[in-house]
Design a protein around this motif. Structure first.
Motif, PDB file in Angstrom:
ATOM      1  N   TRP A 124       5.292   5.572 -12.379  1.00  0.00           N
ATOM      2  CA  TRP A 124       5.504   4.767 -11.100  1.00  0.00           C
ATOM      3  C   TRP A 124       5.565   5.430  -9.957  1.00  0.00           C
ATOM      4  CZ3 TRP A 124       9.616   4.788  -7.665  1.00  0.00           C
ATOM      5  CH2 TRP A 124       9.770   3.696  -6.886  1.00  0.00           C
ATOM      6  N   ILE A 125       5.058   4.890  -8.809  1.00  0.00           N
ATOM      7  CA  ILE A 125       5.439   5.537  -7.339  1.00  0.00           C
ATOM      8  C   ILE A 125       5.797   4.561  -6.657  1.00  0.00           C
ATOM      9  CG2 ILE A 125       3.517   7.234  -7.849  1.00  0.00           C
ATOM     10  CD1 ILE A 125       1.617   5.685  -6.236  1.00  0.00           C
ATOM     11  N   ASP A 126       6.494   5.041  -5.514  1.00  0.00           N
ATOM     12  CA  ASP A 126       7.109   4.367  -4.567  1.00  0.00           C
ATOM     13  C   ASP A 126       5.822   3.377  -3.742  1.00  0.00           C
ATOM     14  OD1 ASP A 126       8.098   3.230  -2.148  1.00  0.00           O
ATOM     15  OD2 ASP A 126       9.751   4.399  -2.233  1.00  0.00           O
ATOM     16  N   GLY A 127       6.245   2.152  -3.547  1.00  0.00           N
ATOM     17  CA  GLY A 127       5.246   1.460  -2.887  1.00  0.00           C
ATOM     18  C   GLY A 127       4.799   1.951  -1.611  1.00  0.00           C
ATOM     19  N   LYS A 128       5.609   2.514  -0.801  1.00  0.00           N
ATOM     20  CA  LYS A 128       5.351   2.985   0.428  1.00  0.00           C
ATOM     21  C   LYS A 128       4.514   4.270   0.244  1.00  0.00           C
ATOM     22  CE  LYS A 128       9.872   1.882   2.315  1.00  0.00           C
ATOM     23  NZ  LYS A 128      11.298   2.038   1.893  1.00  0.00           N
ATOM     24  N   SER A 129       4.130   4.634  -0.970  1.00  0.00           N
ATOM     25  CA  SER A 129       3.219   5.941  -1.405  1.00  0.00           C
ATOM     26  C   SER A 129       1.941   5.512  -1.535  1.00  0.00           C
ATOM     27  CB  SER A 129       3.907   6.934  -2.062  1.00  0.00           C
ATOM     28  OG  SER A 129       5.451   7.457  -1.720  1.00  0.00           O
ATOM     29  N   ASN A 130       1.775   4.163  -2.136  1.00  0.00           N
ATOM     30  CA  ASN A 130       0.501   3.599  -2.513  1.00  0.00           C
ATOM     31  C   ASN A 130      -0.153   3.046  -1.530  1.00  0.00           C
ATOM     32  OD1 ASN A 130      -1.157   3.247  -4.827  1.00  0.00           O
ATOM     33  ND2 ASN A 130       0.076   1.331  -5.504  1.00  0.00           N
ATOM     34  N   THR A 131      -0.455   3.767  -0.329  1.00  0.00           N
ATOM     35  CA  THR A 131      -0.865   3.033   0.647  1.00  0.00           C
ATOM     36  C   THR A 131      -2.301   2.815   0.565  1.00  0.00           C
ATOM     37  OG1 THR A 131      -1.311   5.399   1.777  1.00  0.00           O
ATOM     38  CG2 THR A 131       0.787   4.161   2.493  1.00  0.00           C
ATOM     39  N   ARG A 132      -3.112   3.630   0.089  1.00  0.00           N
ATOM     40  CA  ARG A 132      -4.730   3.229  -0.151  1.00  0.00           C
ATOM     41  C   ARG A 132      -4.951   2.242  -1.118  1.00  0.00           C
ATOM     42  NH1 ARG A 132      -3.312   8.116   0.927  1.00  0.00           N
ATOM     43  NH2 ARG A 132      -4.410   9.107   2.968  1.00  0.00           N
ATOM     44  N   SER A 133      -4.160   2.296  -2.206  1.00  0.00           N
ATOM     45  CA  SER A 133      -4.437   0.996  -3.067  1.00  0.00           C
ATOM     46  C   SER A 133      -3.979  -0.333  -2.442  1.00  0.00           C
ATOM     47  CB  SER A 133      -3.586   1.242  -4.350  1.00  0.00           C
ATOM     48  OG  SER A 133      -4.121   2.503  -5.128  1.00  0.00           O
ATOM     49  N   ASP A 134      -2.893  -0.118  -1.683  1.00  0.00           N
ATOM     50  CA  ASP A 134      -2.266  -1.251  -0.932  1.00  0.00           C
ATOM     51  C   ASP A 134      -3.345  -1.794   0.194  1.00  0.00           C
ATOM     52  OD1 ASP A 134       0.343  -2.865  -0.076  1.00  0.00           O
ATOM     53  OD2 ASP A 134      -0.114  -2.164   1.691  1.00  0.00           O
ATOM     54  N   SER A 135      -4.070  -0.706   0.901  1.00  0.00           N
ATOM     55  CA  SER A 135      -5.055  -1.290   1.700  1.00  0.00           C
ATOM     56  C   SER A 135      -6.294  -2.034   0.931  1.00  0.00           C
ATOM     57  CB  SER A 135      -5.764   0.019   2.610  1.00  0.00           C
ATOM     58  OG  SER A 135      -4.617   0.608   3.448  1.00  0.00           O
ATOM     59  N   LEU A 136      -6.738  -1.502  -0.199  1.00  0.00           N
ATOM     60  CA  LEU A 136      -7.740  -2.245  -0.988  1.00  0.00           C
ATOM     61  C   LEU A 136      -7.483  -3.608  -1.369  1.00  0.00           C
ATOM     62  CD1 LEU A 136      -8.716   0.800  -3.153  1.00  0.00           C
ATOM     63  CD2 LEU A 136     -10.094  -0.468  -1.606  1.00  0.00           C
ATOM     64  N   SER A 137      -6.238  -3.959  -1.893  1.00  0.00           N
ATOM     65  CA  SER A 137      -5.644  -5.190  -2.149  1.00  0.00           C
ATOM     66  C   SER A 137      -5.255  -5.937  -1.100  1.00  0.00           C
ATOM     67  CB  SER A 137      -4.480  -5.017  -3.190  1.00  0.00           C
ATOM     68  OG  SER A 137      -3.205  -4.685  -2.380  1.00  0.00           O
TER      69      SER A 137
END
Length: 178
Positions: A124-137
């Motif tokens: 698990w990683i904090d959503g604030k750290s998952n920026t690149r995957s967030d951009s892809l989605s």
């Protein structure tokens, strides 16, 4: 033989799922490749997620299955996948190999059929750290691909497994939890 995978899913208008895996063909000295699997949701599935007919944790797990399975079937010798995700329910399902959610359990069974023998672990990683995957989605994948290319990674777009959206449609009638 080990994949490090990062993925995310979103359900607002214009969104979908996406993930990437930095990969070196042939080990540490090999060519740097960025394997990317990202797609916008068909509108019926986006609405199913938005209205909670499909659970968002199922959408997140779907992103993991699509990314890992698409790599597993294209890259010889993959034996392990380590997923980094901001979805705690998906992380728990991957790590335990089971879920109390019939929707997520069905996705796990599909994953095991697609990738027999593959060992998987999720962190698990904090959503604030998952920026690149967030951009892809969220439909901003071109930013991620350009950044990877500037850093010397050759991006490769991968399609989800055949029939992936049909699998997701088929589990939408299942409950979220038993």
């Amino acid at each position: 033989g080990v994949l490090l995978c990062f993925q995310d899913a979103a359900r607002e208008e214009g969104t979908g799922f996406g993930g990437f895996a930095p990969f070196r063909q042939g080990g540490a000295g090999g060519a740097k490749q960025m394997l990317v699997c990202a797609q916008a949701w068909p509108e019926d599935l986006r609405l199913a997620l938005y209205t909670d007919k499909l659970s968002m944790p199922a959408g997140e797990l779907f992103a993991f299955v699509c990314l890992v399975a698409s790599i597993y079937h294209r890259v010889p010798g993959v034996s392990h996948a380590i997923s980094f995700s901001d979805a705690s329910a998906a992380v728990a399902a991957i790590n335990s190999g089971a879920s109390g959610s019939p929707q997520m359990q069905a996705l796990l069974l599909w994953f095991y059929e697609l990738c027999p023998g593959l060992q998987s672990l999720a962190v698990w990683i904090d959503g604030k750290s998952n920026t690149r995957s967030d951009s892809l989605s969220r439909g901003r994948g071109e930013e991620v691909v350009r950044e990877a290319a500037r850093a010397g990674w050759a991006p490769h777009a991968l399609l989800p497994p055949p029939g992936a959206f049909d699998v997701l449609r088929s589990i939408a009638e299942l409950p979220h939890f038993e």
